[in-house]
Design a protein around this motif. Sequence first.
Motif, PDB file in Angstrom:
ATOM      1  N   GLU A  53       0.853  -1.179   0.000  1.00  0.00           N
ATOM      2  CA  GLU A  53       0.000   0.000   0.000  1.00  0.00           C
ATOM      3  C   GLU A  53       0.893   1.235   0.000  1.00  0.00           C
ATOM      4  OE1 GLU A  53      -2.265   0.705   3.621  1.00  0.00           O
ATOM      5  OE2 GLU A  53      -3.976   1.143   2.343  1.00  0.00           O
ATOM      6  N   LYS A  79      -4.657  -0.105  -7.668  1.00  0.00           N
ATOM      7  CA  LYS A  79      -5.855   0.726  -7.636  1.00  0.00           C
ATOM      8  C   LYS A  79      -5.707   1.854  -6.620  1.00  0.00           C
ATOM      9  CE  LYS A  79      -8.317  -2.229  -4.394  1.00  0.00           C
ATOM     10  NZ  LYS A  79      -9.524  -3.009  -4.166  1.00  0.00           N
ATOM     11  N   LYS A  80      -6.436   2.929  -6.893  1.00  0.00           N
ATOM     12  CA  LYS A  80      -6.472   4.075  -5.998  1.00  0.00           C
ATOM     13  C   LYS A  80      -7.524   3.796  -4.943  1.00  0.00           C
ATOM     14  CE  LYS A  80      -6.577   9.083  -6.227  1.00  0.00           C
ATOM     15  NZ  LYS A  80      -6.625  10.240  -7.121  1.00  0.00           N
ATOM     16  N   THR A  81      -7.141   3.927  -3.667  1.00  0.00           N
ATOM     17  CA  THR A  81      -8.069   3.635  -2.579  1.00  0.00           C
ATOM     18  C   THR A  81      -8.548   4.894  -1.854  1.00  0.00           C
ATOM     19  OG1 THR A  81      -6.218   3.206  -1.092  1.00  0.00           O
ATOM     20  CG2 THR A  81      -7.188   1.302  -2.229  1.00  0.00           C
ATOM     21  N   SER A  82      -7.831   6.002  -1.997  1.00  0.00           N
ATOM     22  CA  SER A  82      -8.266   7.307  -1.506  1.00  0.00           C
ATOM     23  C   SER A  82      -7.470   8.362  -2.266  1.00  0.00           C
ATOM     24  CB  SER A  82      -8.089   7.441   0.017  1.00  0.00           C
ATOM     25  OG  SER A  82      -6.730   7.507   0.350  1.00  0.00           O
ATOM     26  N   GLN A  85      -3.720   7.605  -1.815  1.00  0.00           N
ATOM     27  CA  GLN A  85      -3.418   6.249  -1.352  1.00  0.00           C
ATOM     28  C   GLN A  85      -3.717   5.250  -2.467  1.00  0.00           C
ATOM     29  OE1 GLN A  85      -5.033   5.597   2.477  1.00  0.00           O
ATOM     30  NE2 GLN A  85      -4.435   3.466   2.564  1.00  0.00           N
ATOM     31  N   LEU A  87      -3.064   0.883  -3.734  1.00  0.00           N
ATOM     32  CA  LEU A  87      -2.805  -0.485  -3.290  1.00  0.00           C
ATOM     33  C   LEU A  87      -2.423  -1.342  -4.484  1.00  0.00           C
ATOM     34  CD1 LEU A  87      -2.903  -2.697  -1.070  1.00  0.00           C
ATOM     35  CD2 LEU A  87      -5.309  -3.025  -1.684  1.00  0.00           C
TER      36      LEU A  87
END
Length: 124
Positions: A53, A79-82, A85, A87
């Motif tokens: 991450e 992938k974008k998680t925020s 951020q 992962l």
Amino acid sequence: MNRRLFWTVLVLISGQFLVTSAMAGCQTQGSRFMLHHKKPMKAYSWMSSSGCEYYFRAGGRMTFTSASIVRKPKHGVFKKTSRFQFLYTPHKNYKGKDSYSVRICGKDLQGKNCTELVVEATVK
């Protein structure tokens, strides 16, 4: 009871922090991150099969304004998680090298700019 080990690694990249963490192991090193760098910059990650991450946090007089995926990996999912951020999760049973990149935009005393950060990953 199944317990998973989490840890976080802070990498200082010229006043900006790239924070990485993952289940059961993720280490990242990088060159000095400069917002006004003309060529893509590189970071190197070593991780277990659980992935890595990434969290980008500016420091000093710099602020980040956006971050987006430029290039997706061939051997996993990134992938974008925020807002700042991301992962990376390698495909099941994959071990080896992969790469992906993020475009980071921000502003500092020199003005506004964007730089691409290429991550060269090794899944152990």
